[in-house]
Write an enzyme that holds these catalytic residues in place. Structure first.
Site, PDB file in Angstrom:
ATOM      1  N   ASP A  71       1.486  71.366 -62.439  1.00 27.64           N
ATOM      2  CA  ASP A  71       2.720  71.164 -61.924  1.00 27.64           C
ATOM      3  C   ASP A  71       3.858  71.881 -62.313  1.00 27.64           C
ATOM      4  O   ASP A  71       3.698  72.751 -63.295  1.00 27.64           O
ATOM      5  CB  ASP A  71       3.004  69.631 -62.545  1.00 27.64           C
ATOM      6  CG  ASP A  71       2.395  69.542 -63.837  1.00 27.64           C
ATOM      7  OD1 ASP A  71       2.163  70.433 -64.659  1.00 27.64           O
ATOM      8  OD2 ASP A  71       2.127  68.357 -64.422  1.00 27.64           O
ATOM      9  N   GLU A 130       6.401  64.392 -62.333  1.00 23.96           N
ATOM     10  CA  GLU A 130       7.196  63.224 -63.191  1.00 23.96           C
ATOM     11  C   GLU A 130       7.786  62.107 -62.367  1.00 23.96           C
ATOM     12  O   GLU A 130       7.461  61.104 -62.745  1.00 23.96           O
ATOM     13  CB  GLU A 130       8.281  63.995 -63.970  1.00 23.96           C
ATOM     14  CG  GLU A 130       7.762  64.770 -65.091  1.00 23.96           C
ATOM     15  CD  GLU A 130       7.157  64.204 -66.224  1.00 23.96           C
ATOM     16  OE1 GLU A 130       7.052  63.216 -66.459  1.00 23.96           O
ATOM     17  OE2 GLU A 130       6.669  65.099 -66.932  1.00 23.96           O
TER      18      GLU A 130
HETATM   19  C1  LIG Z   1       2.238  63.162 -68.662  1.00 28.72           C
HETATM   20  C2  LIG Z   1       3.480  62.041 -68.341  1.00 28.72           C
HETATM   21  O1  LIG Z   1       4.280  61.960 -69.382  1.00 28.72           O
HETATM   22  N1  LIG Z   1       3.492  61.655 -67.077  1.00 28.72           N
HETATM   23  C3  LIG Z   1       4.725  60.735 -66.856  1.00 28.72           C
HETATM   24  C4  LIG Z   1       4.285  60.327 -65.375  1.00 28.72           C
HETATM   25  C5  LIG Z   1       5.373  59.306 -64.897  1.00 28.72           C
HETATM   26  C6  LIG Z   1       4.885  58.435 -64.087  1.00 28.72           C
HETATM   27  C7  LIG Z   1       6.123  57.625 -63.348  1.00 28.72           C
HETATM   28  N2  LIG Z   1       7.472  58.394 -63.223  1.00 28.72           N
HETATM   29  C8  LIG Z   1       6.265  56.248 -63.991  1.00 28.72           C
HETATM   30  O2  LIG Z   1       6.948  56.298 -65.222  1.00 28.72           O
HETATM   31  O3  LIG Z   1       5.726  55.272 -63.817  1.00 28.72           O
HETATM   32  C9  LIG Z   1       4.553  59.432 -67.702  1.00 28.72           C
HETATM   33  O4  LIG Z   1       5.841  58.972 -68.039  1.00 28.72           O
HETATM   34  O5  LIG Z   1       3.458  58.892 -68.289  1.00 28.72           O
END
Ligand SMILES: CC(=O)N[C@@H](CCC[C@H](N)C(=O)O)C(=O)O
Length: 384
Positions: A71, A130
């Protein structure tokens, strides 16, 4: 020549200085493209879609294709690491370590641009992990179609693991997530006349409290789930009743079944608030491509076995985590494995202080180059 450690660290620091949020990674994409074009081009084909870059490396015996995804997006965070190569873009930071992800991908790619692989390799530099499910967008717009991998790999950096350690597990690595956006619309008024208004602070507060009963009262305690409502905004001052309230949050569950169940309960509670407070609740639940990250049995058993038996790799079997990743979507379409790369920091992902240890980079590159070489040989041997 493949990039050496000093060159990779220089690249990482340059990428670290230009963080951009999802689908707006214009400078990042341009920089990546420049770096990729510096590599020997003999076996490479490059395709650009929006800010995504796909690089196809033609294998010697091109019957199978192995995918590798990184990413490329940053976060709206103001960096406070004090590092000399801190973000040059105020309010934005690579606070989730995607600069490390991109650098490791470039390191692996540089190796195979130099030394032709057995199988084809497809490298995906994917926007918007993200937010907005970049992986899903890339897949659904057919960007991978002509170079579709037969199996695919990716990692996320992990501040809690020693630098360069590889963490993985069979089954589910990360949760599926779903964003919650709830707007409560009532009627504002004077603090002294509550009967003439419809107070959305009270309605919103009830929503927050009732939501917290879902995991504790509706989910089997042996399983797990999280609902975090990280944003609550209502009203203007103490003596005015707020006619509007905005609440945002996220759902996390290790199975899609539980994720959907929690979504259903959130909808029911929102409806209940609407009825009991005689207000309007506009509820948006957005899962996009943030499915649970479910590692494929075959590729993951092979991956873990290789890493466990590689003397240069510190392999750690990890527990499932409640972080989300839109790689879950790609894994629902293509068999493959997601793993962690340790970067040893006292600060968590998304922290303004996160400073991953750079010696993880070369260790990550070496582990994956070794893995991909072995995997290609074995795929080829099994085929003929
Ligand atoms: C690895 C990481 O931190 N990923 C994010 C992914 C975001 C998903 C989405 N925007 C949500 O908040 O549902 C995380 O917050 O885990």
């Amino acid at each position: 020549m493949a990039f050496n450690e000093a060159e990779l660290i220089k690249i990482r620091r340059e990428l670290h200085q230009i963080p951009e949020i999802g689908m707006q990674e214009f400078m990042t994409s341009e920089k990546l493209l420049k770096i990729i074009k510096r590599l020997p081009q003999k076996y490479l084909e490059i395709k650009v879609w929006k800010t995504a870059i796909v690089v196809h490396v033609l294998g010697k015996k091109a019957t199978k294709t192995i995918g590798y995804r990184t990413d490329i997006d940053g976060l709206p965070v103001t960096e406070e690491t004090g590092l000399p190569f801190s973000s040059k873009r105020p309010g934005y930071m690579h606070a989730c370590g995607h600069d490390i992800h991109m650098t490791v991908a470039l390191g692996i790619l540089s190796h195979f641009a130099d030394e032709q692989p057995e199988c084809n390799l497809t490298f995906l530099f994917q926007p918007s992990e993200e937010i907005l499910s970049g992986g899903k967008q890339v897949y659904e717009n057919g960007v991978l179609d002509e170079w579709m991998p037969d199996e695919i790999y990716a990692f996320h950096d992990n501040p809690q693991l020693p630098a360069g350690a590889i963490g993985c597990r069979m089954g589910t690595l990360f949760a599926g997530t779903c964003e919650i956006h709830a707007t409560f619309i009532g009627k504002s008024g004077h603090a002294a006349y509550p009967h003439m208004a419809n107070d959305m602070v009270v309605a919103g507060a009830q929503f927050v409290n009732q939501i917290q009963t879902i995991v504790s009262r509706n989910i089997d305690p042996i399983q797990s789930g999280v609902i975090t409502l990280g944003h609550f905004n209502a009203g203007t001052t103490g003596n005015i009743i707020a006619g509007k309230c905005q609440i945002d949050g996220t759902i996390r569950a290790l199975t899609q079944k539980n994720n959907l169940f929690i979504q259903k309960r959130v909808q029911q509670i929102a409806k209940g608030i609407e009825d009991s407070f005689d207000c309007e609740v506009k509820l948006i639940l957005q899962q996009g491509g943030y499915y649970p990250v479910e590692n494929n049995k075959k590729t993951t058993a092979y991956f873990i076995d290789y890493m466990q038996h590689n003397q240069d790799v510190n392999f750690i079997e990890t527990a499932p985590a409640m972080t989300g990743e839109d790689f879950g979507f790609l894994l629902s379409k293509i068999p493959g494995t997601m793993f962690w790369l340790g970067v040893d920091s006292p600060y968590s992902l998304h922290s303004e202080h996160l400073a991953p240890k750079e010696d993880a980079i070369m260790k990550g590159v070496n582990a994956m180059v070794g893995y991909l070489k072995k995997r290609q040989k074995d795929i080829f041997a099994a085929e003929y």
